[in-house]
Design a protein around this motif. Structure first.
Motif, PDB file in Angstrom:
ATOM      1  N   ALA A   1       0.089  17.590   9.078  1.00  0.00           N
ATOM      2  CA  ALA A   1      -0.242  17.517   7.819  1.00  0.00           C
ATOM      3  C   ALA A   1      -1.089  18.382   7.326  1.00  0.00           C
ATOM      4  O   ALA A   1       0.039  19.204   6.671  1.00  0.00           O
TER       5      ALA A   1
ATOM      6  N   TYR B   1       0.464  14.957  11.140  1.00  0.00           N
ATOM      7  CA  TYR B   1       1.270  14.027  10.008  1.00  0.00           C
ATOM      8  C   TYR B   1       1.400  12.679  10.562  1.00  0.00           C
ATOM      9  O   TYR B   1       1.854  12.195  11.517  1.00  0.00           O
ATOM     10  N   GLY B   2       1.365  12.119   9.640  1.00  0.00           N
ATOM     11  CA  GLY B   2       1.061  10.192   9.913  1.00  0.00           C
ATOM     12  C   GLY B   2       2.214  10.031   9.796  1.00  0.00           C
ATOM     13  O   GLY B   2       2.707   8.870  10.724  1.00  0.00           O
ATOM     14  N   GLY B   3       3.229  10.246   9.548  1.00  0.00           N
ATOM     15  CA  GLY B   3       5.091   9.375  10.402  1.00  0.00           C
ATOM     16  C   GLY B   3       4.726  10.476  11.530  1.00  0.00           C
ATOM     17  O   GLY B   3       5.513   9.023  12.433  1.00  0.00           O
TER      18      GLY B   3
ATOM     19  N   ALA C   1       3.000   7.095  12.798  1.00  0.00           N
ATOM     20  CA  ALA C   1       3.223   5.773  12.440  1.00  0.00           C
ATOM     21  C   ALA C   1       4.923   5.314  13.503  1.00  0.00           C
ATOM     22  O   ALA C   1       4.324   4.536  14.227  1.00  0.00           O
TER      23      ALA C   1
ATOM     24  N   PHE D   1      -5.738   4.529   9.432  1.00  0.00           N
ATOM     25  CA  PHE D   1      -6.142   5.830   9.106  1.00  0.00           C
ATOM     26  C   PHE D   1      -7.137   6.087   9.505  1.00  0.00           C
ATOM     27  O   PHE D   1      -7.781   6.089   8.273  1.00  0.00           O
TER      28      PHE D   1
END
Lengths: 161, 161
Positions: free
Chosen positions: B51, B57-59, B62, B102
């Motif tokens: 990130a 990173y958030g993806g 997820a 998050f």
């Protein structure tokens, strides 16, 4: 030369994201733009981004909605402040929460279109509702609550490495 | 030899997911297991899964929550039916909705632990609540509503290619 995308204005210390960072050579490098009052990003998945064969896996869909949401948040915050994108202090957002409803399988192959609608802009938070479509059909809906990163924290994140 | 993971029991036509498919050579190949009444998966991100630099990173977060959720749903459905995993007809789930909060930046480097708690099991739907932790700290919370794929649809998805 095309208009720069929202992500092209991110300060270098906030431009390494795998989903949308222009400085992440391996990543998706998602690019988001204004389209009237809404925002739009387009992305063509790679053949290996499969769920069941022939369809796009949910993690990529979530990633596109996430990064288009934080990009839209940045653009919306600059606009609300009456400032040009890229001016200091940077208005760079991270995701507080992400919600995705998968409405139908997303076909793998065609370009995907992610559209964002700005629902709320406060000093430290932007809420964006999104759709992800393929061949004109909405395949997923999303909602991102994006939170402003203080400039000092952005610099600290980079210094950590 | 370690115990097979939930995803190792997926029928071939449902084992191509970039996040968790054993037949997707490029993907994450997430592996989920029982741990008492809960479920657990472990995954170490690659250096480019950034990130801001130094954080995940958030993806990806997820994606891990998504695939651990559908894996947990499969295991929970077999258990609720009193059946051995991998027996026919296959109980393979897709994501109906995904929510991620998050809570703090997730450090990039250490192995991540995703834990699932089964909240609801009906004939066609399983709800799973999850945490994602690094170095013993919960960095994200998630919720997946997973929906059973009819066996005929699984086969149709493969035939589409």
């Amino acid at each position: 030369m095309p208009e720069p995308a929202f992500q092209d204005y991110y300060p270098d210390e906030g431009a390494h994201c795998y989903g949308c960072g222009r400085l992440n050579a391996t990543g998706h490098q998602l690019k988001s733009y204004w389209d009237g009052e809404e925002t739009v990003a387009r992305f063509t998945p790679k053949p290996f981004h499969t769920a069941a064969l022939g369809f796009v896996y949910g993690g990529l869909i979530a990633s596109l909605i996430d990064c288009h949401g934080t990009g839209t948040a940045s653009a919306a915050a600059y606009k609300a402040a009456g400032r040009e994108m890229g001016t200091d202090p940077p208005l760079r957002f991270v995701t507080g929460s992400l919600h995705v409803d998968f409405l139908r399988p997303t076909p793998l192959g065609p370009e995907l279109e992610v559209r964002g609608k700005i629902i709320e802009v406060t000093e430290k938070k932007v809420v964006v509702e999104e759709t992800l479509s393929a061949e004109g059909k909405v395949c997923a809906r999303g909602k991102v609550v994006a939170v402003l990163i203080p400039e000092t924290m952005l610099k600290k994140m980079t210094a950590r490495r």
